[in-house]
Write an enzyme that holds these catalytic residues in place. Structure first.
Site, PDB file in Angstrom:
ATOM      1  N   GLY A 192     -19.655  -6.130  -2.328  1.00  0.00           N
ATOM      2  CA  GLY A 192     -18.417  -6.476  -1.646  1.00  0.00           C
ATOM      3  C   GLY A 192     -17.647  -5.227  -1.246  1.00  0.00           C
ATOM      4  CB  SER A 193     -14.038  -4.746  -0.564  1.00  0.00           C
ATOM      5  OG  SER A 193     -13.931  -5.782   0.384  1.00  0.00           O
TER       6      SER A 193
END
Length: 657
Positions: free
Chosen positions: A362-363
């Site tokens: 993810g981020s």
């Protein structure tokens, strides 16, 4: 006058005279035959003796030697495993197993008792009448006295039993169980395991037919703590999981041996001991793991899993300056000292998910785009970007997690607020080729080189296989998978001034001679310049910013530590729905990777929660983030190490006016 008898007399005289001659001849013939027979027999015996001595001699000597000689093995002791402070994590305790051959034992006891009764003058009928009872008395004596000799514990008497069938028990050693085994119709039984060697030797000397067989017991004094790293050994003493498997050659050692002749009754013949080769014990392995920290991290993860109702949780703590693994944990680690079958049925195991079970970051992965863009001089933390609510890349539309129009985010704001659109705008400046190069520099799609088995390289599409939408996914942390260790390693490179060091879990190996054994040095890779690394780490302080109005708040606002600067990145990665093959809107990996303190990096902590339903703090607080777990671990470390507080630092502007 006629004399008829005279000729007959002469004939009779002649015949009488010839008798001694014939008898002599017969005797001589017989003597000759006897002599011939004797000579033939002697020749046969001499030939036979020659054949045995000369032809068969060497082979017979070897057989006799083999029958007399006994080869004894001296097992090498497996090396111990300790943490960075010398605390024992795994060691081997030498013990003995008391064994017998029940059928042979009963026959030999019967022979001994029968011989004694004969010496005592008992008749055959008396012997036949008493022999069975006497054998049973000996067996019951053994069954009753062995438990008492093994330990000083309380001897409990089974009240329901008579004096003749008592069940004397010391610890886990039961006289009834021993008696049952002595009565078994078998050639081999283990009466008791894990007996002290000295006690076992005394018992073997006391009771005929009992042997004290060598037995090594691998001990894990901390139970489940660090067991995912340590692994375990099999019944035959070979490593099965974890470091016990990957370091088996270092830990095992080399068995010793000796040879000695014995007499027909099994007694050693003095002066025949020879060919003595001493055992070489295994090496002592010192890990980089900190036992206290490992304990705290495992307990924190188990609590976070329970609080958030997640499927799983993982965490890795690295020394920012050396890349050494200080803690590596995941939930569901088995306790090797407990009931393994029960624990396995409950879902616990020996797996080290932190290195073998990758997930989409993810981020958290956006830090690579940030570092690359700043290293290439394409932006700085203060540049203002006009960031729309969505962006189209090669026919793929990507939106931010929250709806908005065009917003003037700074570069720091793009990452502090975790804007997918802003990140992809910077990735477009960078281009696919340069972005791919930085993925390689950070070691993604490759194993880290940790000295543990079953490490995954993660999943990274090779450059030649990229489609139009690949570059729309990778910079925001989707379409590739990392392990928790790889995630920590990416942030370690930035915390260490831009130089990535291969993580290590082995600190030193000390051989049986007390000398240190050289180990391969970890590789160092220059990822970005020192200046870029410092800029990125400082810029990612913005993630922890809090603003009452929310405008200048980062995604981990509220998880800061008073007196310390922290840097890091939150992540939320969609999982693929196994039924549809598309990204799920309800199943997520929640990640966080951070550095403490940001002004003088000492520790890197990477955390992953698998499908949490609420926050990881007590009662489900803490929001849908793994940041609170990072803060708990960082706080424990900074306090334990008495790290001085950070100097005051100005917050970043995340959204321009």
């Amino acid at each position: 006058m006629v004399r008829p008898a005279e000729p007959n007399n002469r004939i009779r005289k002649r015949e009488t005279a010839n008798v001694p001659v014939r008898q002599s001849q017969i005797t001589n013939r017989r003597s000759s035959w006897f002599a011939v027979a004797f000579l033939v027999l002697a020749a046969v015996l001499i030939g036979r003796l020659f054949w045995v001595q000369v032809v068969w001699g060497p082979e017979l000597r070897e057989q006799a030697q083999a029958q007399r000689a006994r080869v004894y093995t001296e097992p090498a002791r497996r090396g111990e495993i300790v943490d960075r402070e010398g605390n024992q994590l795994a060691y081997t305790m030498q013990a003995r197993s008391l064994t017998v051959s029940p059928v042979t034992l009963r026959n030999e006891i019967r022979q001994q008792q029968e011989l004694q009764m004969r010496v005592d003058g008992l008749s055959r009928d008396s012997i036949d009448a008493q022999i069975d009872a006497r054998v049973e008395d000996v067996l019951r004596t053994m069954a009753n006295e062995i438990p008492s000799m093994i330990g000083d514990g309380v001897v409990e008497e089974d009240a329901a039993s008579s004096s003749e069938s008592s069940n004397r028990k010391v610890g886990d050693v039961s006289s009834r169980e021993i008696l049952d085994k002595l009565h078994a119709d078998s050639d081999y039984e283990v009466l008791v395991r894990n007996v002290d060697p000295d006690v076992a030797a005394t018992i073997a000397q006391t009771f005929h037919g009992v042997a004290a067989d060598h037995q090594d017991i691998r001990q894990y004094p901390n139970g489940a703590i660090g067991e995912n790293v340590l692994g375990r050994v099999s019944m035959d003493g070979h490593g099965q999981f974890g470091l016990e498997a990957s370091g088996d050659s270092m830990l095992t050692g080399i068995n010793g041996s000796s040879r000695e002749d014995v007499s027909g009754d099994g007694q050693a013949i003095p002066g025949t001991l020879r060919d003595v080769v001493p055992a070489v014990d295994g090496s002592r392995v010192e890990l980089t793991i900190d036992l206290d920290l490992q304990t705290y991290v495992q307990q924190t993860l188990e609590q976070a899993k329970e609080n958030s109702q997640a499927l799983d949780a993982q965490a890795v703590v690295l020394d920012a300056r050396t890349g050494e693994v200080l803690a590596m944990a995941n939930t569901g680690t088995i306790d090797p000292n407990g009931d393994l079958e029960k624990q396995l049925s409950e879902g616990r195991d020996f797996e080290n998910d932190s290195i073998s079970h990758p997930f989409e970051p993810g981020s958290v992965a956006k830090v690579i785009t940030a570092a690359a863009a700043i290293e290439e001089g394409l932006t700085d933390p203060f540049e203002v970007h006009q960031v729309p609510g969505s962006i189209d890349m090669a026919g793929v539309t990507v939106s931010d997690a929250w709806p908005h129009g065009v917003v003037p985010y700074t570069t720091a704001g793009i990452f502090g607020k975790s804007s997918n659109v802003g990140t992809l705008q910077l990735a477009q400046r960078l281009g696919e080729e340069r972005y791919w190069d930085y993925l390689q520099r950070f070691g993604l799609g490759q194993t880290t080189g940790i000295e543990l088995p079953n490490e995954t390289a993660g999943l990274l599409p090779v450059r030649e296989q990229w489609s139009g939408g690949t570059f729309a996914n990778l910079p925001i942390g989707q379409g590739m998978s990392w392990s928790a260790l790889q995630m920590a390693s990416v942030y370690q490179a930035l915390a260490n001034g831009g130089e990535r060091i291969e993580p290590r879990v082995i600190s030193r190996v000390i051989g049986p001679d007390g000398q240190e054994v050289d180990q391969p040095k970890p590789e160092h890779t220059r990822v970005v310049s020192e200046e870029t690394a410092h800029t990125v780490v400082d810029m990612f302080r913005s993630v922890f910013q809090s603003d009452p109005a929310g405008v200048q708040s980062g995604t981990a606002g509220g998880n800061e530590l008073e007196g310390y600067q922290l840097a890091g990145k939150t992540g939320t990665a969609q999982k693929v729905n196994s039924e549809t093959g598309a990204y799920s809107q309800h199943q997520f990996w929640i990640t966080f990777a951070g550095i403490a303190p940001a002004d003088d990096p000492r520790f890197v902590v990477a955390v992953m929660l698998d499908e949490p339903k609420r926050g990881p703090l007590e009662g489900g607080a803490g929001g849908q983030s793994a940041a609170p777990v990072f803060t708990q671990i960082a706080n424990w470390l900074l306090n334990r190490e008495n790290v001085p507080p950070s100097p005051p630092a100005d917050p970043y502007i995340l959204q321009a006016d």
